[in-house]
Scaffold this motif. Structure first.
Motif, mmCIF file in Angstrom:
data_model
loop_
_atom_site.group_PDB
_atom_site.id
_atom_site.type_symbol
_atom_site.label_atom_id
_atom_site.label_comp_id
_atom_site.label_asym_id
_atom_site.label_seq_id
_atom_site.Cartn_x
_atom_site.Cartn_y
_atom_site.Cartn_z
ATOM 1 N N GLY A 107 43.978 -52.624 26.612
ATOM 2 C CA GLY A 107 44.281 -51.337 27.251
ATOM 3 C C GLY A 107 45.199 -51.424 28.450
ATOM 4 O O GLY A 107 44.903 -50.818 29.496
ATOM 5 N N LYS A 108 46.315 -52.150 28.316
ATOM 6 C CA LYS A 108 47.261 -52.262 29.436
ATOM 7 C C LYS A 108 47.850 -50.907 29.827
ATOM 8 O O LYS A 108 48.073 -50.636 31.005
ATOM 9 C CB LYS A 108 48.386 -53.235 29.065
ATOM 10 N N THR A 109 48.094 -50.064 28.832
ATOM 11 C CA THR A 109 48.683 -48.743 29.108
ATOM 12 C C THR A 109 47.772 -47.937 30.028
ATOM 13 O O THR A 109 48.243 -47.262 30.951
ATOM 14 C CB THR A 109 48.923 -47.982 27.794
ATOM 15 N N VAL A 111 45.472 -49.256 32.042
ATOM 16 C CA VAL A 111 45.387 -49.989 33.319
ATOM 17 C C VAL A 111 46.482 -49.523 34.277
ATOM 18 O O VAL A 111 46.260 -49.339 35.478
ATOM 19 C CB VAL A 111 45.509 -51.512 33.072
ATOM 20 N N ALA A 112 47.685 -49.309 33.736
ATOM 21 C CA ALA A 112 48.826 -48.948 34.582
ATOM 22 C C ALA A 112 48.609 -47.632 35.322
ATOM 23 O O ALA A 112 49.163 -47.421 36.407
ATOM 24 C CB ALA A 112 50.094 -48.863 33.733
ATOM 25 N N THR A 113 47.776 -46.739 34.769
ATOM 26 C CA THR A 113 47.565 -45.437 35.416
ATOM 27 C C THR A 113 46.936 -45.581 36.800
ATOM 28 O O THR A 113 47.190 -44.761 37.681
ATOM 29 C CB THR A 113 46.666 -44.527 34.547
ATOM 30 N N LEU A 114 46.142 -46.615 36.988
ATOM 31 C CA LEU A 114 45.451 -46.799 38.270
ATOM 32 C C LEU A 114 46.446 -47.055 39.403
ATOM 33 O O LEU A 114 46.484 -46.334 40.402
ATOM 34 C CB LEU A 114 44.459 -47.962 38.159
ATOM 35 N N ALA A 115 47.285 -48.097 39.228
ATOM 36 C CA ALA A 115 48.257 -48.440 40.262
ATOM 37 C C ALA A 115 49.356 -47.388 40.353
ATOM 38 O O ALA A 115 49.876 -47.114 41.439
ATOM 39 C CB ALA A 115 48.860 -49.810 39.973
ATOM 40 N N THR A 116 49.700 -46.791 39.212
ATOM 41 C CA THR A 116 50.751 -45.765 39.203
ATOM 42 C C THR A 116 50.326 -44.561 40.038
ATOM 43 O O THR A 116 51.082 -44.079 40.893
ATOM 44 C CB THR A 116 51.045 -45.322 37.752
ATOM 45 N N TYR A 117 49.111 -44.064 39.810
ATOM 46 C CA TYR A 117 48.622 -42.901 40.556
ATOM 47 C C TYR A 117 48.553 -43.202 42.052
ATOM 48 O O TYR A 117 49.030 -42.422 42.881
ATOM 49 C CB TYR A 117 47.248 -42.495 40.042
ATOM 50 N N GLY A 522 53.814 -52.713 21.186
ATOM 51 C CA GLY A 522 53.210 -51.594 21.900
ATOM 52 C C GLY A 522 52.180 -50.785 21.142
ATOM 53 O O GLY A 522 51.633 -49.836 21.669
ATOM 54 N N THR A 523 51.916 -51.118 19.879
ATOM 55 C CA THR A 523 50.909 -50.395 19.087
ATOM 56 C C THR A 523 49.823 -51.368 18.653
ATOM 57 O O THR A 523 50.121 -52.402 18.069
ATOM 58 C CB THR A 523 51.556 -49.753 17.838
ATOM 59 N N ASP A 524 48.576 -51.041 18.936
ATOM 60 C CA ASP A 524 47.458 -51.926 18.576
ATOM 61 C C ASP A 524 47.224 -51.935 17.071
ATOM 62 O O ASP A 524 47.406 -50.928 16.392
ATOM 63 C CB ASP A 524 46.173 -51.441 19.257
ATOM 64 N N ILE A 525 46.802 -53.094 16.573
ATOM 65 C CA ILE A 525 46.330 -53.185 15.185
ATOM 66 C C ILE A 525 44.805 -53.101 15.247
ATOM 67 O O ILE A 525 44.136 -54.047 15.659
ATOM 68 C CB ILE A 525 46.778 -54.502 14.526
ATOM 69 N N LYS A 526 44.277 -51.955 14.860
ATOM 70 C CA LYS A 526 42.831 -51.750 14.883
ATOM 71 C C LYS A 526 42.275 -51.990 13.485
ATOM 72 O O LYS A 526 42.837 -51.507 12.498
ATOM 73 C CB LYS A 526 42.506 -50.325 15.336
ATOM 74 N N LEU A 527 41.185 -52.739 13.404
ATOM 75 C CA LEU A 527 40.560 -52.989 12.104
ATOM 76 C C LEU A 527 40.122 -51.663 11.491
ATOM 77 O O LEU A 527 39.500 -50.829 12.157
ATOM 78 C CB LEU A 527 39.356 -53.929 12.271
#
Length: 942
Positions: A107-109, A111-117, A522-527
């Motif tokens: 979930g890096k995308t 995570v970035a919201t924390l520092a960005t905000y 940039g797109t996860d491979i979800k089972l």
């Protein structure tokens, strides 16, 4: 030994840093019950409260705990996603200006919201940098929901967005975009002529997604804005016809250094072929007159012997399109420099585009070092930690996974030949597919992926055509019936548009996905597959209501069932068909399996004919394996092989790091000069008047002329009065009795300087009074800026040529870098002197022509609007400069007299009443389609 003992007791540096974040995580968690009770309005009001506290003197660090708690609660309410504790730690690393290394699927995308905000609260703007337009749009829309909920604005910068939209996006609190667009906007801004035309507002804080891909892999290629030069397509095509006639003994190819050169025999043979073809008409190949031909020959040799179609580039729509060697993506709009791209076009028999001249350039290293604070996130950065620390002052922090990794990484299998390896891979795919295990097969090039696809087709497999509606329906049907589908998908630059869809469904039971370099997808491979992607695809034609809800529920249930089947089959199976030069790329491929504690496995299949094995001494290994009795289709499997390969990769990584460091050392010289020029331009645009600077320039020109032709330590009889008179006429547009002055008794060079200065000042003051002070102030600014840009472009070309030849100074026991620094400094001094002379020369000749007032229209100096129009054309690097004065660019076209009227070259015929658009009335609409009257567009007088 002592180090390992200390690590056991005290933990590693990474462990100690992670431990330091735990108290803040606990504090954020402690606020959660209180934040849960807040209404949406109260939660959103936190943003205003935080900004008030910052204005009162508190710091961003002081607000970290409550701000992170606010973002976590907003994400839970808006997206239904709550940040894990390890994600909070990742956000803290980003806020501190570090690199958060997080595994795929962590979930890096989010995570970035924390520092960005938190950093957006300061109001200086935060840039979130991604690797492609799709991810920029996706993340801006997806995470933008959180920011809008909390009262922050978001913008997006992607290819094709106009300047007004860019300006609004950069003015937003948070701006998403690609690394290329941010870099090019910076360069374009520094080619503008008014501050109001610029789009960026500063470089406060940037978070770079896939930071290793952008700051390491792409750092070797500078961003360049270029304009067309002379068309030499005939020469490229002629040399391309000659090159295939060379014999193998005529040239040498060094794959390690990516270089080619002609042997002594090859030089003689090439001279014969070029002479026979009529290309070489005088002298030998290496005489000065033929230096251009040698350059073209060398580039054609590289194009034919080093660059492979479908690996380094593809041909699409009659164009040669570069493929990023690290991501496997097409790079439309990017072109190889120094004529290499033209050589490739000639090789592939497509239209050869004209060579380009550099208008502005910068490396990613120097662009991202403009930011006051820089942070990044990726799944693989540890192997390049030294480079991040040395070049960018960024520390890599390895963030633990939320769930333990359950993936099994098996030892490599090494085969003697590529054919044996290919057979082994197809056997492995057959075995895994029989039990419906989803597979991701990684290749290093388009060519290799298509070879594997052909081999699979021979085994009875069919390739999925994603352009067909319901392309995956057969795959889903097979998963439901527990039978192998015998279907596979190919993901490479040819199928760029369907990339996200292909990756999203790679976790369906029985799915086989062949991918070229999985870096930065940039797109996860979800089972089991991706619920959101399937809902978007399958419910596209259904409006909101019971029918759509039922379909969505059905999809979610089926994806959950598919997930259980995929887990039972062993999870996602990663197969690598070759080792990459960089361990990071291999790790990125492996990291696609085992997300969020899911099971998975990975294995690499190698052959002694693979590029890495072949270049780094596989001959001895092959002989050894034959002696050991290794038979056909047998593999060698041993941990020692893995270690040997890792050492080979480390050597390549070290060499590539040295190359990037070397490029940066040279670019730093240019970067220092670039900063001076760009800062000066910005200061000039910000000033209301450049009168004082113009006066200083005129004074400098007078001093230079007197110093050159009437030296201080020479008698007046020895002064070169004729040359001084010519110089004064050219630079100051003055005809003065200098010979009479020089014959006066007791005259000194100071007297001559004072008289010249007084005459020049008086003549210019009269010109300002005649044309109007307000108009002249505007014209002064435009001429200085355009002269500076013209000289800067020429300076870039000169430095580029110097960079190419300065390496030979090493043969004379001189340091090439020091030589480059010294000469670049001298060239910059010359640029400043030329700027003084160019500006003074043009301003001493300028006259403004006023257009007669039309009924109901206010009288206005046309020069004001038209110079701005010319500037707009210059921004796009489309308006080529012509020459009027021997030493000046003619953004001003001279008339028959000694004065100049402001006229764009393409308007010259139109002013005669019959231009490129034929005879057009002055008040009729302009035929160019601008919507303006002809007199205000292509028929305007300036």
């Amino acid at each position: 030994m002592l180090g390992s003992f200390a690590k056991k007791i005290f933990g590693s540096a990474n462990d100690r840093r992670l431990k330091s974040y735990r108290p803040k995580v606990a504090a954020i968690n402690a606020l959660e019950p209180e934040w849960l009770k807040l209404t949406d309005a109260e939660l959103a009001a936190k943003t205003t409260a935080f900004r008030g506290e910052l204005a009162a003197g508190r710091t961003l660090d002081d607000l970290l705990v409550p701000a992170f708690a606010t973002v976590r609660e907003a994400a839970r309410r808006v997206l239904g996603q709550r940040h894990f504790d390890v994600q909070l730690i990742g956000g803290m690393v980003l806020h501190e200006g570090g690199i958060a290394e997080m595994r795929t699927g962590e979930g890096k995308t989010l995570v970035a919201t924390l520092a960005t905000y938190l950093n957006a609260l300061a109001g200086k703007g935060v840039h979130v940098v991604t690797v492609n337009d799709y991810l920029a749009r996706r993340d801006a829309e997806w995470m933008g929901q959180i920011y809008r909920f909390l009262g922050l604005s978001t913008g997006i910068i992607v290819h094709g967005v106009d300047d007004d939209e860019r300006r609004r996006s950069y003015a937003a609190d948070i701006t998403y975009g690609t690394n290329n667009e941010f870099g090019f906007d910076y360069l374009r801004d520094n080619m503008k002529y008014e501050l109001g035309q610029m789009v960026q507002r500063g470089h406060a804080f940037a978070i770079v997604d896939e930071v290793d891909s952008i700051l390491i892999d792409e750092a070797r290629t500078p961003l360049i804005i270029s304009g067309p030069s002379d068309d030499k397509s005939d020469l490229y095509n002629a040399i391309d016809k000659v090159l295939p006639r060379l014999d193998p003994e005529d040239y040498e190819v060094d794959e390690k250094q990516r270089s080619t050169n002609l042997t002594e025999r090859g030089n003689e043979h090439m001279e014969e072929l070029l002479t026979e073809a009529g290309i070489l008409t005088e002298g030998s190949l290496y005489e000065a007159v033929n230096v251009t031909i040698v350059h073209h020959v060398n580039q054609a040799l590289r194009a034919h012997k080093l660059f492979q179609r479908d690996k380094d580039y593809i041909v699409r729509n009659d164009e040669v399109v570069i493929i990023d060697e690290y991501t496997g993506r097409m790079m439309p709009g990017r072109r190889y420099s120094e004529g290499l791209h033209q050589a490739l076009e000639a090789k592939e028999h497509v239209q050869v585009q004209p060579e380009n001249v550099t208008l502005a350039s910068i490396t990613f290293q120097n662009y991202f070092r403009l930011y006051s604070k820089l942070a990044g996130m990726t799944g693989t950065a540890t192997t390049e930690a030294d480079e991040f620390a040395e070049i960018y002052k960024l520390e890599v922090v390895d963030i633990p996974t939320n769930q333990p990794v359950a993936r099994v990484d098996e030892d490599d299998e090494v085969y003697r030949s590529a054919e044996e390896k290919l057979r082994a891979i197809t056997r492995e795919i057959e075995a895994a597919n029989a039990k419906l295990q989803p597979m991701l097969v990684g290749t290093t090039s388009i060519e290799k992926s298509e070879q594997l696809a052909e081999a699979m087709k021979k085994q009875g497999y069919k390739q999925i055509n994603f352009e067909e509606p319901q392309a995956l329906s057969k795959l889903y049907a097979a998963a439901r019936s527990n039978k192998p589908s015998k279907l596979f998908a190919v993901l490479n630059a040819r199928f760029h548009e369907q990339e996200a869809y292909i990756v999203a469904e790679a976790g369906v039971p029985g799915a086989i996905t062949i991918a070229t370099n999985m870096a930065g997808r940039g797109t996860d491979i979800k089972l089991g597959g991706n619920v959101e992607m399937r809902v978007t695809q399958e419910c596209a034609n259904l409006s909101d209501g019971p029918e759509r809800d039922a379909k969505e529920t059905e999809i979610r249930a089926e994806v959950e069932e598919f997930k259980n089947k995929a887990i039972a089959a062993g999870g996602l199976y990663i197969i690598g068909t070759e080792r990459h030069e960089s361990r990071r790329i291999d790790n990125q491929l492996r990291g696609r399996a085992g997300r969020q504690g899911d099971p998975g496995r990975s294995k690499f299949f190698l052959s002694l004919k693979d590029d890495l094995m072949r270049i780094f001494g596989s001959d001895r290994m092959e002989n050894m394996l034959v002696k050991l009795g290794l038979k056909e289709d047998e593999a060698i499997v041993h941990p020692w092989i893995n270690k040997a390969l890792e050492k080979a990769q480390q050597k390549v990584e070290a060499r590539n790091f040295d190359m990037r460091k070397n490029i940066l050392k040279y670019d730093n010289v240019m970067n220092d000069q670039r900063k001076v020029v760009f800062e000066q331009r910005r200061e000039m645009m910000a000033k209301e008047s450049l009168e004082e600077m113009i006066d200083d320039m005129r004074q400098g020109v007078v001093e230079d002329l007197v110093t050159k032709y009437a030296p201080h330590d020479a008698y007046p009889e020895t002064w070169d009065i004729e040359a001084l008179s010519q110089g004064v006429k050219a630079a100051l547009n003055l005809d003065l009795p200098l010979a009479d002055w020089a014959r006066e008794e007791g005259i000194t060079d100071e007297d001559m300087r004072d008289r010249l200065q007084k005459a020049a000042d008086e003549a210019y003051a009269a010109r300002v009074e005649r044309n109007g002070a307000e108009v002249m102030r505007y014209i002064e600014k435009q001429i200085v800026l355009q002269a500076l840009d013209h000289l800067w472009r020429e300076h870039l070309v000169t430095l580029d040529h110097l960079r190419q030849v300065v390496g030979w100074r090493g043969m004379a026991q001189r340091d090439p870098l020091n030589e480059y620094k010294s000469e670049a400094f001298q060239l910059f001094d010359e640029l400043i002197a030329q700027l003084r002379e160019l500006t003074t020369s043009q301003l001493s000749r300028v006259e403004v022509a006023f257009e007669p007032a039309q009924p109901n229209e206010p009288l206005q100096p046309a020069g004001l609007t038209q110079i701005a129009t010319a500037s707009a054309a210059f921004e796009e690097a489309a308006a080529a400069l012509t020459y009027t004065h021997p030493s000046a660019p003619s953004f001003l076209a001279e008339d028959a007299g000694s004065t100049a009227t402001l006229v764009r070259p393409e308007q010259e015929a139109a002013l005669q009443g019959d231009g490129a658009y034929g005879k057009v009335g002055r008040n009729q609409p302009c035929p160019c389609g601008s919507g303006k009257k002809f007199k205000h567009c292509h028929g305007a007088l300036v």
